[in-house]
Design an enzyme around this catalytic site. Structure first.
Site, PDB file in Angstrom:
ATOM      1  NE  ARG A 127       1.705   5.282  -4.846  1.00 41.25           N
ATOM      2  CZ  ARG A 127       1.757   4.045  -4.387  1.00 41.25           C
ATOM      3  NH1 ARG A 127       2.894   3.568  -3.908  1.00 41.25           N
ATOM      4  NH2 ARG A 127       0.693   3.282  -4.378  1.00 41.25           N
ATOM      5  CD  GLU A 132      -2.412   0.523  -7.976  1.00 40.96           C
ATOM      6  OE1 GLU A 132      -2.825  -0.551  -7.483  1.00 40.96           O
ATOM      7  OE2 GLU A 132      -2.064   1.500  -7.289  1.00 40.96           O
ATOM      8  CE  LYS A 158      -5.096  -0.006  -3.679  1.00 39.02           C
ATOM      9  NZ  LYS A 158      -4.124   0.750  -4.452  1.00 39.02           N
TER      10      LYS A 158
HETATM   11  C1  3PG Z   1      -0.624   0.127  -3.774  1.00 41.29           C
HETATM   12  O1  3PG Z   1      -0.523   1.247  -4.216  1.00 41.29           O
HETATM   13  O2  3PG Z   1      -1.557  -0.595  -4.099  1.00 41.29           O
HETATM   14  C2  3PG Z   1       0.345  -0.335  -2.773  1.00 41.29           C
HETATM   15  O3  3PG Z   1       1.424   0.497  -2.678  1.00 41.29           O
HETATM   16  C3  3PG Z   1       0.785  -1.729  -3.016  1.00 41.29           C
HETATM   17  O4  3PG Z   1       1.290  -2.198  -1.837  1.00 41.29           O
HETATM   18  P1  3PG Z   1       2.687  -2.990  -1.758  1.00 41.29           P
HETATM   19  O5  3PG Z   1       3.729  -1.965  -2.139  1.00 41.29           O
HETATM   20  O6  3PG Z   1       2.797  -3.424  -0.311  1.00 41.29           O
HETATM   21  O7  3PG Z   1       2.621  -4.137  -2.713  1.00 41.29           O
END
Ligand code: 3PG
Length: 223
Positions: A54, A50, A138
């Site tokens: 950002r 993914e 999700k």
């Molecule tokens: C996301 O965008 O899915 C989250 O930022 C993932 O979360 P994590 O950084 O706690 O793994």
């Protein structure tokens, strides 16, 4: 009885995500890191990502991975607007996800033929997603919302629809098994596999090691 048919994700992508079992969340600051991080993940047995929208480099990074590492199942994350849906579709992403559940964004993904999994953490979110034809969701932010306990209880009224979840947010090797053991989890995900500082430091070996570790856990749990 199915209130509304699944139409938000292609069967091929549903299968790819399920087979992958894990999705590495990436924040890429420099386009030059895109291909090496994707290759480092593949080397460790993680073939789904993914890539979050950002950073200014995100779209170019996704394009680079798409053309140079085609073995990767390329997801685009943090998709908040219709314009971002269009950009993800145009670059040939396999799927997209969002932290929240915006019906306009989900509808735009369908118009662009882009497989989409919205973020949910309440029954209201789930009902909006179902109405939009989503069955792969999700679960975000998973850990701070109550982990598998919250998800299992929340999903009980809807589970006859065959919902599948990708928990994200706060996952790590310490809690990954608690999700992977559940039949409603199609894949886990998180940024811990390829943390932003590891990417910035070009520490591809550490990323490959993290990928191997989670791949081993998935193989053990699913055997
Ligand atoms: C996301 O965008 O899915 C989250 O930022 C993932 O979360 P994590 O950084 O706690 O793994």
């Amino acid at each position: 009885m199915q209130p509304i048919e699944q139409r938000a994700m292609s069967p091929e992508i549903i299968k790819k995500i399920d087979e992958a079992g894990v999705i590495a969340v990436l924040v890429i600051d420099d386009v030059k890191h895109a291909v090496p991080v994707a290759k480092a993940l593949l080397k460790g047995g993680v073939n789904a990502i993914e890539l979050t929208l950002r950073t200014p480099a995100a779209i170019e990074a996704a394009r680079a991975i798409k053309s140079e590492v085609p073995e990767i199942t390329l997801g685009i994350g943090t998709v908040l607007t219709i314009g971002q849906v269009k950009a993800a579709a145009e670059l040939g992403a396999d799927f997209a996800v969002s932290p929240g559940c915006n019906p306009r964004v989900i509808a735009a993904a369908r118009e662009h033929d882009l497989s989409f999994a919205p973020g949910i953490m309440t029954p209201t979110d789930i009902e909006i997603a179902i109405e939009q034809g989503c069955r792969v969701l999700k679960y975000f932010p998973a850990e701070s919302s109550g982990g598998m306990n919250h998800l299992t209880n929340m999903v009980a009224p809807y589970q006859y629809l065959g919902l599948k979840f990708i928990p994200l947010g706060g996952l790590s090797m310490a809690n990954a098994a608690s999700y992977l053991e559940s039949p409603i989890i199609t894949a886990i995900g998180g940024s811990w596999i390829a943390k932003r500082p590891l990417i910035q430091a070009e520490n591809w070996e550490a990323i490959t090691e993290n990928a191997k570790e989670v791949r081993k856990l998935i193989t053990e749990i699913r055997k």
